[in-house]
Design a protein around this motif. Structure first.
Motif, PDB file in Angstrom:
ATOM      1  N   GLN A 142      -8.099   6.249   1.906  1.00  0.00           N
ATOM      2  CA  GLN A 142      -7.008   5.613   1.392  1.00  0.00           C
ATOM      3  C   GLN A 142      -6.576   4.424   2.330  1.00  0.00           C
ATOM      4  O   GLN A 142      -5.488   3.735   1.875  1.00  0.00           O
ATOM      5  CB  GLN A 142      -5.670   6.925   1.226  1.00  0.00           C
ATOM      6  N   GLU A 143      -6.807   4.598   3.643  1.00  0.00           N
ATOM      7  CA  GLU A 143      -6.445   3.479   4.430  1.00  0.00           C
ATOM      8  C   GLU A 143      -7.011   1.995   3.801  1.00  0.00           C
ATOM      9  O   GLU A 143      -6.201   1.091   4.217  1.00  0.00           O
ATOM     10  CB  GLU A 143      -7.430   3.629   5.873  1.00  0.00           C
ATOM     11  N   LEU A 144      -7.802   1.989   2.872  1.00  0.00           N
ATOM     12  CA  LEU A 144      -8.413   0.672   2.392  1.00  0.00           C
ATOM     13  C   LEU A 144      -7.275   0.436   1.710  1.00  0.00           C
ATOM     14  O   LEU A 144      -6.748  -0.853   1.318  1.00  0.00           O
ATOM     15  CB  LEU A 144      -9.518   0.961   1.744  1.00  0.00           C
ATOM     16  N   GLY A 145      -6.459   1.282   0.976  1.00  0.00           N
ATOM     17  CA  GLY A 145      -5.433   0.850  -0.020  1.00  0.00           C
ATOM     18  C   GLY A 145      -4.262   0.292   0.956  1.00  0.00           C
ATOM     19  O   GLY A 145      -3.636  -0.671   0.475  1.00  0.00           O
ATOM     20  N   HIS A 146      -3.895   0.987   1.980  1.00  0.00           N
ATOM     21  CA  HIS A 146      -3.053   0.327   3.017  1.00  0.00           C
ATOM     22  C   HIS A 146      -3.116  -1.075   3.391  1.00  0.00           C
ATOM     23  O   HIS A 146      -2.474  -1.944   3.635  1.00  0.00           O
ATOM     24  CB  HIS A 146      -2.861   1.250   4.237  1.00  0.00           C
ATOM     25  N   PHE A 147      -4.487  -1.185   3.777  1.00  0.00           N
ATOM     26  CA  PHE A 147      -5.001  -2.601   4.252  1.00  0.00           C
ATOM     27  C   PHE A 147      -4.986  -3.776   3.121  1.00  0.00           C
ATOM     28  O   PHE A 147      -4.667  -4.625   3.569  1.00  0.00           O
ATOM     29  CB  PHE A 147      -6.369  -2.508   5.185  1.00  0.00           C
ATOM     30  N   PHE A 148      -5.604  -3.295   2.261  1.00  0.00           N
ATOM     31  CA  PHE A 148      -5.880  -4.436   0.996  1.00  0.00           C
ATOM     32  C   PHE A 148      -4.484  -4.366   0.078  1.00  0.00           C
ATOM     33  O   PHE A 148      -4.430  -5.350  -0.687  1.00  0.00           O
ATOM     34  CB  PHE A 148      -7.053  -3.956   0.299  1.00  0.00           C
ATOM     35  N   GLY A 149      -3.834  -3.485   0.125  1.00  0.00           N
ATOM     36  CA  GLY A 149      -2.647  -3.247  -0.940  1.00  0.00           C
ATOM     37  C   GLY A 149      -1.895  -4.475  -0.645  1.00  0.00           C
ATOM     38  O   GLY A 149      -1.407  -4.797  -1.819  1.00  0.00           O
ATOM     39  N   THR A 150      -1.349  -4.824   0.551  1.00  0.00           N
ATOM     40  CA  THR A 150      -0.630  -5.972   0.581  1.00  0.00           C
ATOM     41  C   THR A 150      -1.050  -7.278   0.299  1.00  0.00           C
ATOM     42  O   THR A 150      -0.572  -7.976  -0.409  1.00  0.00           O
ATOM     43  CB  THR A 150      -0.507  -6.194   2.250  1.00  0.00           C
ATOM     44  N   VAL A 151      -2.416  -7.154   0.347  1.00  0.00           N
ATOM     45  CA  VAL A 151      -3.292  -8.529  -0.241  1.00  0.00           C
ATOM     46  C   VAL A 151      -3.377  -8.389  -1.745  1.00  0.00           C
ATOM     47  O   VAL A 151      -2.897  -9.357  -2.462  1.00  0.00           O
ATOM     48  CB  VAL A 151      -4.649  -8.609   0.334  1.00  0.00           C
ATOM     49  N   ILE A 152      -3.651  -7.297  -2.271  1.00  0.00           N
ATOM     50  CA  ILE A 152      -3.917  -7.218  -3.851  1.00  0.00           C
ATOM     51  C   ILE A 152      -2.549  -7.672  -4.464  1.00  0.00           C
ATOM     52  O   ILE A 152      -2.724  -8.502  -5.514  1.00  0.00           O
ATOM     53  CB  ILE A 152      -4.489  -5.929  -3.957  1.00  0.00           C
ATOM     54  N   LEU A 153      -1.571  -7.008  -4.024  1.00  0.00           N
ATOM     55  CA  LEU A 153      -0.297  -7.283  -4.844  1.00  0.00           C
ATOM     56  C   LEU A 153       0.597  -8.664  -4.324  1.00  0.00           C
ATOM     57  O   LEU A 153       1.100  -9.143  -5.134  1.00  0.00           O
ATOM     58  CB  LEU A 153       0.688  -6.068  -4.697  1.00  0.00           C
ATOM     59  N   GLY A 154       0.490  -8.833  -2.920  1.00  0.00           N
ATOM     60  CA  GLY A 154       1.374  -9.752  -2.549  1.00  0.00           C
ATOM     61  C   GLY A 154       0.546 -11.189  -2.471  1.00  0.00           C
ATOM     62  O   GLY A 154       1.386 -12.274  -2.989  1.00  0.00           O
ATOM     63  N   LEU A 155      -0.578 -11.252  -2.344  1.00  0.00           N
ATOM     64  CA  LEU A 155      -1.240 -12.707  -2.379  1.00  0.00           C
ATOM     65  C   LEU A 155      -1.085 -13.442  -3.591  1.00  0.00           C
ATOM     66  O   LEU A 155      -0.498 -14.745  -3.679  1.00  0.00           O
ATOM     67  CB  LEU A 155      -2.580 -12.666  -1.780  1.00  0.00           C
ATOM     68  N   PRO A 156      -1.340 -12.921  -4.617  1.00  0.00           N
ATOM     69  CA  PRO A 156      -1.407 -13.719  -6.107  1.00  0.00           C
ATOM     70  C   PRO A 156       0.185 -14.074  -6.191  1.00  0.00           C
ATOM     71  O   PRO A 156       0.355 -15.251  -6.725  1.00  0.00           O
ATOM     72  CB  PRO A 156      -1.695 -12.493  -7.083  1.00  0.00           C
ATOM     73  N   VAL A 157       1.104 -13.163  -6.105  1.00  0.00           N
ATOM     74  CA  VAL A 157       2.642 -13.279  -5.996  1.00  0.00           C
ATOM     75  C   VAL A 157       2.953 -14.624  -5.149  1.00  0.00           C
ATOM     76  O   VAL A 157       3.577 -15.766  -5.624  1.00  0.00           O
ATOM     77  CB  VAL A 157       3.549 -12.393  -5.907  1.00  0.00           C
ATOM     78  N   ALA A 158       2.410 -14.593  -3.731  1.00  0.00           N
ATOM     79  CA  ALA A 158       2.847 -15.589  -2.952  1.00  0.00           C
ATOM     80  C   ALA A 158       2.269 -17.051  -3.414  1.00  0.00           C
ATOM     81  O   ALA A 158       3.040 -17.982  -3.134  1.00  0.00           O
ATOM     82  CB  ALA A 158       2.444 -15.327  -1.735  1.00  0.00           C
TER      83      ALA A 158
END
Lengths: 266, 148
Positions: free
Chosen positions: A99-115
């Motif tokens: 689940q740590e992968l979710g913590h580390f990549f979750g910011t990128v997966i949701l945040g980066l496309p929006v940004a």
């Protein structure tokens, strides 16, 4: 102790907020949970509002130092909760690590496309490669400098985090928990985002929805938060940042706006 | 920061925490105060290790390690530490943290007010992403392993 006034304010804020206690408001299918720590943050914020001139900048800096000190006690408290059940935590080691992968990549997966879609440019990388707490600022600062676009991105999200991160995660975690889609253990692990105040707000809200799992929730949230904090420094430097940079290059021509704009500051 | 100042701050926040603990969760004041002292000693030992050991790890690593060991089955003091620290609610420790966080927020507000709405939206997605993605993976893995 020359900044004693700040502690007097803190004393009354805490006493009043704990006296009010937790309040629930139904919204749609879920529940918004208002915990004493949320009022404490809001009342503290109002008192420190620059226009009111109730406290000085130096006192605010003291408050910020005190906060990082007592956040250590919170982590110790989680440690003594984990101790008796250390075998049980180890048993869920695989789930905890993955689940740590979710913590580390979750910011990128949701945040980066929006940004990128909103036209943030290179700021997107600093803003979304991690949850942008102190260790992550250090990584960006060393690599790009803090006056670079990447540095402005990481600082902007950092400030958003100190202003409303805990409030947002507390409300979000409480609402998701009340929907009863996820098991409280899974939510607890998710709450270990790697920031003491955000983790406290999120796990407190989950605990309020599932009081019968109180100690297990704190145990999993604490273990997950510790993993995120300790591994995070290395993971963000060697994996998250290169991956975010790569995705930025791939995604920008597809979803980025046509011309570059300066958007971090109005 | 000097040790004396650190201990003084912990003493003041201790009063605030223990009073909040009694007001909000009706726990016995003296026992919770003893619980706070246990947490404080463990945390200070963690800070000492982080400062003086040649292996460089963050304070949270050392204080967590000591805390877990202090109440694990191998510790001779496990039952007494658990008994007293359990009288100090987790949320009673969290509320003062957020109170100080609020009191410190004023220094960031001028910068925050000059930010575009876009970065605020991005920040919301960043925090939501880390929480929700980790929760989803944990849910799947705990199911697969038969733990829930």
């Amino acid at each position: 102790m020359k900044d004693w006034r700040i502690h007097i304010f803190a004393f009354f804020i805490v006493a009043i907020c704990e006296w009010i206690g937790t309040k629930k408001v139904s919204v749609g299918p879920g529940v918004l949970l208002f915990l004493p720590l949320l009022y404490a943050m809001v009342i503290g914020g109002i008192i420190s509002w620059p226009r009111l001139k109730l406290i000085k900048l130096q006192e605010m800096n003291t408050a910020s130092r005190v906060l990082s000190l007592i956040a250590l006690l919170l982590v110790t408290k989680l440690g003594v909760i984990i101790g008796p059940q250390v075998a049980k935590v180890a048993q869920s080691g695989l789930a905890l690590s993955l689940q740590e992968l979710g913590h580390f990549f979750g910011t990128v997966i949701l945040g980066l496309p929006v940004a990128i879609f909103l036209g943030l440019g290179r700021e997107s990388v600093g803003a979304t490669f991690s949850i942008d707490r102190e260790p992550n600022i250090a990584i960006i600062g060393e690599k790009y400098g803090l006056d670079s676009p990447e540095g402005r991105g990481v600082m902007a999200v950092y400030i958003c985090g100190t202003v409303f991160g805990a409030i947002w995660l507390g409300l979000l975690a409480g609402y998701l928990a009340a929907l009863k889609i996820f098991h409280p253990y899974a939510l607890a692990m998710g709450a270990g985002v790697g920031s003491g105040s955000m983790m406290a707000a999120a796990s407190g809200a989950i605990k309020a929805v599932f009081p019968e799992y109180g100690n297990e929730i704190l145990m999993y949230a604490g273990a997950s938060n510790l993993l995120t904090t300790v591994i995070g420094i290395y993971f963000c430097l060697f994996v998250s940042l290169p991956v975010t940079n790569y995705l930025y290059k791939v995604l920008t021509p597809i979803i980025g706006p046509k011309q570059k704009q300066e958007v971090i500051v109005k | 920061m000097k040790w004396a100042e650190t201990v003084a701050i912990f003493a003041v926040t201790g009063i605030i925490t223990v009073v909040g603990n009694t007001v909000g969760y009706q726990q016995p004041l003296a026992m919770a105060a003893a619980g706070y002292l246990f947490l404080l000693v463990i945390t200070l030992l963690g800070m000492v290790l982080a400062r003086y050991l040649p292996v460089k790890m963050p304070i949270v690593f050392w204080s967590s390690l000591l805390a877990v060991l202090s109440t694990s089955p191998i510790s001779p003091w496990a039952s007494i530490i658990i008994e007293y620290t359990s009288k100090l609610e987790f949320m009673a420790l969290a509320t003062p943290i957020l109170a100080y966080a609020g009191l410190a927020v004023g220094k960031d507000l001028p910068l925050f007010k000059n930010m575009s709405w876009r970065i605020i939206v991005v920040a919301l997605f960043v925090y939501t992403g880390t929480f929700v993605c980790a929760t989803m993976i944990a849910q799947v893995m705990l199911k697969v392993e038969g733990l829930i």
